[in-house]
Design an enzyme around this catalytic site. Structure first.
Site, short mmCIF file in Angstrom:
data_model
loop_
_atom_site.label_atom_id
_atom_site.label_comp_id
_atom_site.label_asym_id
_atom_site.label_seq_id
_atom_site.Cartn_x
_atom_site.Cartn_y
_atom_site.Cartn_z
N ASP A 251 0.87 -1.17 0.00
CA ASP A 251 0.00 0.00 0.00
C ASP A 251 0.91 1.23 0.00
O ASP A 251 1.52 1.56 1.02
CB ASP A 251 -0.89 -0.06 1.25
CG ASP A 251 -1.65 1.23 1.50
OD1 ASP A 251 -1.41 2.23 0.80
OD2 ASP A 251 -2.49 1.23 2.43
N GLN B 246 0.84 6.43 1.22
CA GLN B 246 1.59 7.48 1.94
C GLN B 246 3.04 7.55 1.52
O GLN B 246 3.82 8.31 2.11
CB GLN B 246 1.51 7.23 3.46
CG GLN B 246 0.13 7.38 4.03
CD GLN B 246 -0.41 8.80 3.93
OE1 GLN B 246 0.33 9.77 3.82
NE2 GLN B 246 -1.72 8.94 3.95
N1 PMP Z 1 -3.67 3.42 2.76
C1 PMP Z 1 -3.11 4.42 3.44
C2 PMP Z 1 -1.82 4.18 4.15
C3 PMP Z 1 -3.73 5.67 3.46
O1 PMP Z 1 -3.18 6.67 4.15
C4 PMP Z 1 -4.95 5.86 2.76
C5 PMP Z 1 -5.67 7.19 2.77
N2 PMP Z 1 -5.71 7.83 3.99
C6 PMP Z 1 -5.47 4.78 2.06
C7 PMP Z 1 -4.81 3.59 2.08
C8 PMP Z 1 -6.75 4.89 1.29
O2 PMP Z 1 -6.57 5.74 0.21
P1 PMP Z 1 -7.85 6.21 -0.66
O3 PMP Z 1 -8.83 6.74 0.34
O4 PMP Z 1 -7.28 7.28 -1.53
O5 PMP Z 1 -8.34 5.02 -1.39
#
Ligand code: PMP
Length: 418
Positions: free
Chosen positions: A212, A215
């Site tokens: 993921d 960040q």
């Molecule tokens: N993973 C992490 C580490 C995040 O910080 C976020 C968003 N805060 C997400 C996933 C989800 O991203 P999105 O809402 O843009 O799909």
């Protein structure tokens, strides 16, 4: 608060922050009568003029649907969409543009892999491994997949600093592990996960690794081939691009083996009532009209970041992080949550006797935007025995003056609640 606003004490590093700030129109806004200090980049980043202009230009001059048109505008829109895919490929150093799937964002990317890769493969007794610092979007899709298959979710713990317990990862990743899903950078703590090491452990047992990168991408240069992972996900809006567009990168053989997860136009080869056949990746996973304008804007954002240079950005942000850590630790009653040796751009903190939301509200009165709450990482909050934190998260356009404003704002909150 005696903080000079609009005057930059440029952070060390090679970035000309004053010049970069001029690229972002919103940074000239006043909020509650004060110049905006935007420190909520972990939630979403602001957009440079080039991205805003690219969106307007696309809709003003090129807008049409992709892939199915014979007319000129459709060809232009298709070319722009294809070019955006090639830009994302270069940005991640993917082996082929066909490994880039456009999605709505990180959440959708992870759900796609959980649905299309994991669900058909997981069986009772299998394990999916995550870390204790995941965002909910890298937990819940795996819980759903595990529930459906009778598989088990295994969690690698973190230490008191918020670093991944690699010693535990070595024990918990084993022959039953099918998928390891880890964040690259924790949104709640800022900790950087040693992804290459995790990949090594997972691949030893034949498990697939999803990273993921929500960040990470705006702070760390990402090379998916060097990292060695199998899937990498990120959101456009966290890297100065539009909302509603993101990228899933997957290794070609893995994508080729995955069934579609949504049906509709553009993801098929032939359709009949007797039998439908599917397009090759990435189109197999992009049913329906995609966010063409979003992809165009994202590509411009990625080029913008690349032109500045992620190494220069990382150096600037490390300097800011060190400065912010020092300034904030000087505030009585303030505790930083997440003190890992390797961190990126995030300072999460609590202040004795003040609810994080109250800190956020007082700062907002001063025009300072931070985030307060559990940051969609409730298990992290539980790990540290708190309900939430206040979080300042930096981007390339933040300066030491922003940190000074933040520190002064927190100090006025402590006086208010004393
Ligand atoms: N993973 C992490 C580490 C995040 O910080 C976020 C968003 N805060 C997400 C996933 C989800 O991203 P999105 O809402 O843009 O799909």
């Amino acid at each position: 608060m005696k903080v000079e606003r609009g005057v930059f004490a440029p952070a060390r590093g090679d970035l000309d922050v004053a010049r970069l700030r001029a690229d972002f129109p919103i940074l000239a806004e006043c909020v509650n009568g004060r110049p905006l200090v935007y420190l909520d980049n972990g939630a979403t980043t602001q957009k440079p003029r080039v991205v805003i202009d690219a969106l307007a230009r696309y809709y003003e001059r090129d807008n049409a649907n992709v892939h199915r048109g014979v007319h000129t505008l459709s060809r232009r829109a298709t070319d722009a969409y294809d070019a955006a895919r090639a830009t994302a490929q270069r940005f991640l150093n993917a082996a082929s543009a066909d490994e880039i799937v456009f999605v709505r964002g990180t959440t959708e990317a992870i759900n796609l892999v959980a649905s299309s890769h994991a669900r058909p493969r997981l069986a009772a007794g299998d394990e999916v491994v995550v870390t204790a610092m995941e965002h909910h979007s890298n937990i819940v899709p795996w819980q759903l997949a595990c529930e459906a298959a009778g598989a088990r979710l295994v969690v690698i713990p973190i230490d008191d600093a918020g670093s991944l317990r690699i010693d535990q990862a070595e024990k918990l990743i084993g022959p039953r592990t099918r998928i390891v899903a880890v964040t690259h950078v924790s949104n709640a703590l800022g900790s950087v996960v040693p992804v290459a090491r995790v990949v090594e452990l997972a691949h030893r047992h034949g498990a697939v690794v999803l990273v993921d990168g929500a960040q990470a991408v705006s702070h760390i240069a990402v090379d998916v081939q060097a990292l060695g992972c199998d899937f990498y996900a990120f959101s456009g809006h966290k890297i100065f691009g539009p909302t509603g567009i993101g990228v899933l990168w997957g290794r070609a053989p893995l994508l080729a083996a995955m069934p579609p997860w949504q049906g509709g136009g553009d993801m098929i080869r032939t359709v009949s009532f007797e039998k439908t056949t599917y397009a090759e990746p990435p189109f197999r996973f992009e049913a329906g009209t995609p966010d063409i304008g979003g992809a165009v804007g994202l590509a411009v954002a990625l080029d913008y970041v690349t032109a500045i240079g992620l190494d220069a950005i990382a150096a600037h942000e490390h300097d800011l992080l060190a400065y912010a850590t020092e300034r904030l630790l000087g505030i009585p009653g303030l505790t930083i949550v997440g003190t890992a040796g390797d961190k990126a751009s995030i300072v999460s903190f609590t202040v004795d006797g003040i609810h994080p939301h109250d800190i956020g509200t007082v700062l907002d009165q001063e025009g300072i935007a931070i985030r307060a709450g559990h940051h969609c990482a409730m298990p992290v909050m539980k790990r540290f025995g708190i309900s939430g934190t206040a979080r300042a998260s930096f981007a390339l356009y933040n300066s030491r003056a922003d940190v000074d404003a933040l520190a002064a704002g927190i100090e006025s909150a402590t006086r208010l609640f004393a």
